[in-house]
Enzyme design. Structure first.
Site: not given
Ligand code: KIV
Length: 271
Positions: A51-52, A90, A120, A122, A189
């Site tokens: 999602d970057s 993501d 993925k 978070e 991270e």
């Protein structure tokens, strides 16, 4: 031969075998067909449709604005290029946090509409029900702990995480919970290398570090950072392998000059 090179197609099983054999896992982000094709042919183990994309493709200052439809569009482009690597996608902010039903619906949309191989998300304890629900539907899940950019408004900054004992203990616990819930790997991270080492050694599933030091089972970098396309972002953990910004600027300046001077197109470059 290495496990990665032997694999005709990289799967979550390949990744697990690499951890067992002590073979490091390589992962890079990609968001479009052309770069994904180069990375896959180069032999990368995993492409992350991160999602970057919200930052590096759309120019937002955080990962929060990107939508599920936009992530699916990027993932479709990457999957079209993929011959061999594993494609992880993501789930963006707002599409899994509220409850596990919504999380499963988002994961199913990603798998059905993009053809990606895993999702993925978070967080630790807060998202465990969602991880269990998604995994029980047959969709592999990669976790993401430490600096979790979707929570930037809670943290306030992008500084290194889990330097205090309480946060480090939560991360240790979250990593175990994710493993028990069926996650196949966890991104760590921007956390101290010693903590990442301890967590990596305590888990049977692989960890993939970004600013997590050398003892993670694999490493991931954002393509725009490691290729030097985005030169403003220079955290300590980043190794910049190219300065594409400089090279592209030079090439485009040369092109402009050739057009203005009527050097381009020449006799061979016309019909
Ligand atoms: O979105 C992303 O690029 C990521 C990496 C930083 C791991 O989640």
């Amino acid at each position: 031969m290495s496990i990665s090179k032997e694999a005709r197609k990289v799967t979550t099983n390949t990744i697990q075998k690499m951890k067992l054999a002590g073979e490091k896992i390589s992962m890079i982000t990609a968001y479009d067909y052309s770069f994904a094709k180069i990375f896959d042919a180069a032999g990368i183990d995993i492409i992350l449709v991160g999602d970057s994309a919200s930052n590096v493709m759309a120019g937002h200052t955080t990962t929060l604005p990107i939508t599920l439809d936009q992530m699916i569009y990027h993932a479709q482009s990457v999957v079209r290029a993929r011959e061999r690597c594993l494609v992880v996608v993501d789930i963006p902010f707002g599409y899994y946090q509220s409850n596990s039903e919504i999380a499963l619906a988002s994961a199913i949309r990603i798998m059905k509409e993009s053809g990606g191989h895993t999702v993925k998300l978070e967080g630790g304890e807060e998202v465990i029900d969602s991880v269990k629900k998604i995994v029980s539907a047959g969709i592999p899940v990669m976790g993401h702990l430490g600096l979790t950019p979707q929570s930037i408004n809670k943290f306030g900054t992008y500084v290194v995480r889990a330097t205090e004992e309480a946060e480090a203990n939560k991360l240790r616990r979250d990593a175990l919970l994710l493993q028990e819930a069926g996650a196949f790997a966890i991104v760590l991270e921007k956390i101290p290398a010693a903590l990442a080492k301890e967590v990596s050694e305590s888990l049977s599933i692989p960890t993939i570090g970004i600013g997590g030091g050398p003892h993670c089972d694999g490493q991931v970098l954002v393509m725009h950072d490691m290729l030097g396309i985005n030169t403003e972002f220079k955290p300590r953990f980043l190794r910049q392998y190219l300065n594409l910004n400089e090279q592209i600027t030079g090439a485009v300046q040369q092109y402009i000059s050739d057009v203005k001077s009527r050097d381009f197109p020449n006799e061979q470059e016309q019909y």
